[in-house]
Design an enzyme around this catalytic site. Structure first.
Site, PDB file in Angstrom:
ATOM      1  N   LYS A  79     -13.076   5.756  -1.863  1.00  0.00           N
ATOM      2  CA  LYS A  79     -12.363   5.278  -0.659  1.00  0.00           C
ATOM      3  C   LYS A  79     -11.406   6.366  -0.153  1.00  0.00           C
ATOM      4  O   LYS A  79     -11.385   6.689   1.035  1.00  0.00           O
ATOM      5  CB  LYS A  79     -11.560   4.037  -0.996  1.00  0.00           C
ATOM      6  CG  LYS A  79     -10.526   3.630   0.036  1.00  0.00           C
ATOM      7  CD  LYS A  79      -9.814   2.333  -0.316  1.00  0.00           C
ATOM      8  CE  LYS A  79      -8.634   2.523  -1.209  1.00  0.00           C
ATOM      9  NZ  LYS A  79      -7.396   2.939  -0.503  1.00  0.00           N
ATOM     10  N   ASN A  80     -10.638   6.957  -1.084  1.00  0.00           N
ATOM     11  CA  ASN A  80      -9.563   7.864  -0.668  1.00  0.00           C
ATOM     12  C   ASN A  80     -10.046   9.272  -0.350  1.00  0.00           C
ATOM     13  O   ASN A  80      -9.239  10.134   0.011  1.00  0.00           O
ATOM     14  CB  ASN A  80      -8.452   7.881  -1.722  1.00  0.00           C
ATOM     15  CG  ASN A  80      -7.719   6.543  -1.743  1.00  0.00           C
ATOM     16  OD1 ASN A  80      -7.921   5.705  -0.852  1.00  0.00           O
ATOM     17  ND2 ASN A  80      -6.924   6.316  -2.764  1.00  0.00           N
TER      18      ASN A  80
ATOM     19  N   ARG B  46      -2.515   1.831   6.068  1.00  0.00           N
ATOM     20  CA  ARG B  46      -1.718   3.047   6.026  1.00  0.00           C
ATOM     21  C   ARG B  46      -2.578   4.297   6.153  1.00  0.00           C
ATOM     22  O   ARG B  46      -2.172   5.269   6.790  1.00  0.00           O
ATOM     23  CB  ARG B  46      -0.958   3.060   4.697  1.00  0.00           C
ATOM     24  CG  ARG B  46      -0.081   4.235   4.503  1.00  0.00           C
ATOM     25  CD  ARG B  46       0.588   4.212   3.145  1.00  0.00           C
ATOM     26  NE  ARG B  46       1.321   5.437   2.972  1.00  0.00           N
ATOM     27  CZ  ARG B  46       2.511   5.669   3.539  1.00  0.00           C
ATOM     28  NH1 ARG B  46       3.073   4.722   4.268  1.00  0.00           N
ATOM     29  NH2 ARG B  46       3.124   6.810   3.363  1.00  0.00           N
TER      30      ARG B  46
ATOM     31  N   ARG C 270     -10.583  -4.495   0.477  1.00  0.00           N
ATOM     32  CA  ARG C 270     -10.150  -3.264   1.164  1.00  0.00           C
ATOM     33  C   ARG C 270     -10.623  -2.043   0.414  1.00  0.00           C
ATOM     34  O   ARG C 270     -10.937  -1.012   1.000  1.00  0.00           O
ATOM     35  CB  ARG C 270      -8.613  -3.232   1.228  1.00  0.00           C
ATOM     36  CG  ARG C 270      -7.988  -4.156   2.227  1.00  0.00           C
ATOM     37  CD  ARG C 270      -6.535  -3.798   2.418  1.00  0.00           C
ATOM     38  NE  ARG C 270      -6.395  -2.348   2.541  1.00  0.00           N
ATOM     39  CZ  ARG C 270      -5.259  -1.690   2.277  1.00  0.00           C
ATOM     40  NH1 ARG C 270      -4.187  -2.339   1.889  1.00  0.00           N
ATOM     41  NH2 ARG C 270      -5.197  -0.379   2.409  1.00  0.00           N
TER      42      ARG C 270
ATOM     43  N   VAL D  48       5.356   8.010  -9.609  1.00  0.00           N
ATOM     44  CA  VAL D  48       4.949   8.163  -8.207  1.00  0.00           C
ATOM     45  C   VAL D  48       5.463   6.998  -7.372  1.00  0.00           C
ATOM     46  O   VAL D  48       6.062   7.169  -6.321  1.00  0.00           O
ATOM     47  CB  VAL D  48       3.415   8.280  -8.094  1.00  0.00           C
ATOM     48  CG1 VAL D  48       2.981   8.407  -6.640  1.00  0.00           C
ATOM     49  CG2 VAL D  48       2.919   9.472  -8.914  1.00  0.00           C
TER      50      VAL D  48
END
Ligand code: EPZ
Length: 452
Positions: A28-29, A99, A422, A342
């Protein structure tokens, strides 16, 4: 599109040892910034191995409103071509919803010299500013204004600069994506110090170079970019398609699903090198995994034991795996200490796991988990996690609750599964393929189809 926010949930009857083999989908990223980067290209670009996710569908809608024709098929091939370079405003509700859409800012500004993109929404995993993105674009010569919830950026032509992308919590992943894209068309040389090194950004950089960009230092924290006038896919790339790397976070999710149930599962289609930190923590937890190129086999019935780990920027343990490891620690023998440098506030999954009988204490930006000792289901039912109604607050928190439900005694209903679809391509189907008993209350399988 599966599910609606709110009412839908997954019903999980726990206690089954997962068995079998399952393949991971595309990352996905990586897919999201690479799709956004297509705004830079002249002519058609084809991608392969794009996962079918709600986030991909959302970004498709954003790009279509920006004049990009997007056609996807069932095999994960997506063809993108900018047919209208005029639009420069990204849809406010769509960017607020996801986002990652903020990744259109850099490419839009570099190619169209003007971009109006909504400030991305807040998030349940913690404070998520975009100051590093905006400061970098300003150093590349952009005029940046914040107007009515939008970032308004303008630049006659970006010019190369020395940038530093390392913030108080390490590098920014999407910040690196935005600035790398912007630098490919800037005049002159750009050096990005403190760049994020995640495999998804390596994939983006390789994709940009395949379009004719001149990026050096790929995979390191210092990227050097010499700007070019134009980017385009050559005939070969436009025909074959650029293949997206496999999803290392989904791979970790499936490995931990096998471990938490004491199963024997082969996870295929992975890049083992992307999972170094996951490999290390699973070894420390006593989970036996045989790693081969492209495949990881969880097996062996030794109990899961307590472990200590901190989520860090790559190559450290991914913060997206932190919630999944908290679920695993709940069934380990002994105590585990899990931190997150993080997103130090990323603990919304903890309260829901406690509903299932988990013993978890917060300790600053970490948690101490005292496991039930029933990892691999060795223990007796009464001291296992107990099935309960729980609700996920974000993508990985919801996945953590699903994993806990697989190990729990009895039935768990996991609400908020719109978060899951998602970022996971048919997770319920993949788990059921391994013998799990996961029913989707909405009756619609997770995973969405891009608008064709
Ligand atoms: C990306 O988010 C991922 N999303 C996240 O995955 C992931 O958790 C995160 O990187 C960290 O690895 C995508 O790639 C689409 P960051 P991103 O900018 O880029 C601070 C998932 O589940 N920061 O790397 O938004 C920030 O507050 C999602 O797939 C600044 O201070 O994260 C955080 O503490 C969840 N200023 C740290 O840096 C900035 O301008 C890392 O954030 C930007 C970030």
């Amino acid at each position: 599109m599966s599910g609606k926010s709110g009412g839908e949930s997954l019903i999980i009857d726990g206690g089954v040892r997962l068995e079998g083999e399952v393949a991971v989908s595309g990352a996905k990223n990586a897919a999201l910034p690479i799709m956004a980067a297509c705004l830079l290209a002249e002519g058609p670009v084809c991608l392969a191995g794009v996962p079918w996710l709600r986030d991909v569908a959302t970004l498709t809608a954003v790009l279509q409103r920006l004049g990009v024709s997007v056609q996807g098929d069932r095999r994960g091939r997506v063809r993108l071509e900018t047919v209208d370079h005029a639009p420069t405003q990204a849809s406010y509700p769509l960017v607020r919803r996801m986002r990652a859409s903020f990744c259109v800012l850099g490419p839009l500004l570099a190619r169209r010299r003007h971009a109006v993109v909504a400030l991305p929404g807040g998030c349940t995993i913690g404070h998520r500013p975009v100051d590093l993105h905006l400061a970098g674009l300003a150093q590349l010569g952009a005029e940046i204004k914040l107007q009515r919830g939008y970032v308004v950026a303008r630049a006659p032509r970006l010019r190369g600069a020395e940038l530093n992308l390392c913030g108080p919590r390490g590098p920014s992943v999407t910040g690196t994506a935005n600035l790398l894209c912007a630098a490919t068309l800037a005049r002159g040389r750009t050096v990005i110090q403190g760049a994020a090194r995640e495999p998804e950004l390596v994939d983006l950089a390789k994709f940009l170079n395949a379009l004719g960009a001149r990026i050096a230092g790929i995979g390191t924290s210092t990227l050097e970019v010499v700007g070019v006038k134009q980017l385009a896919a050559d005939r070969q790339l436009a025909a074959d398609g650029y293949r997206i790397i496999p999803d290392r976070i989904e791979a970790a999710t499936l490995l931990i699903a096998a471990a938490i149930t004491g199963g024997r599962v082969g996870v295929t289609g992975i890049v083992a090198d992307h999972l170094g930190a996951v490999r290390q923590v699973l070894h420390e937890a006593g989970v036996e995994v045989r790693w081969q190129e492209g495949r990881a086999q969880v097996g062996g019935q030794s109990a899961v034991r307590g472990f200590a780990v901190d989520a860090l920027p790559y190559p450290g343990l991914p913060t997206d795996v932190q919630p999944l490891l908290v679920a695993l620690a709940c069934v380990a023998q002994g105590r585990s200490l899990i931190g997150d440098t993080v997103f130090p506030q990323r603990w919304r999954h903890v309260a829901e796991l406690v509903r299932m009988g988990a013993c978890i204490q917060r300790a600053g930006s970490a948690v101490v988990v005292t496991g039930t000792g029933t990892g691999m289901m060795a223990g007796s039912p009464q001291n296992r996690l107990q099935g309960a109604p729980v609700v996920g607050s974000d993508l990985r928190a919801t996945a953590a609750l699903v994993l806990a439900g697989l190990a729990a005694a009895g039935r768990t209903s996991v609400g908020g599964i719109h978060h899951l679809d998602r970022g996971y391509d048919h997770l319920d189907q993949k788990l059921n393929q391994l013998g799990a008993r996961v029913a989707n209350q909405t009756g619609v399988s997770l995973g969405v189809r891009c608008s064709s």
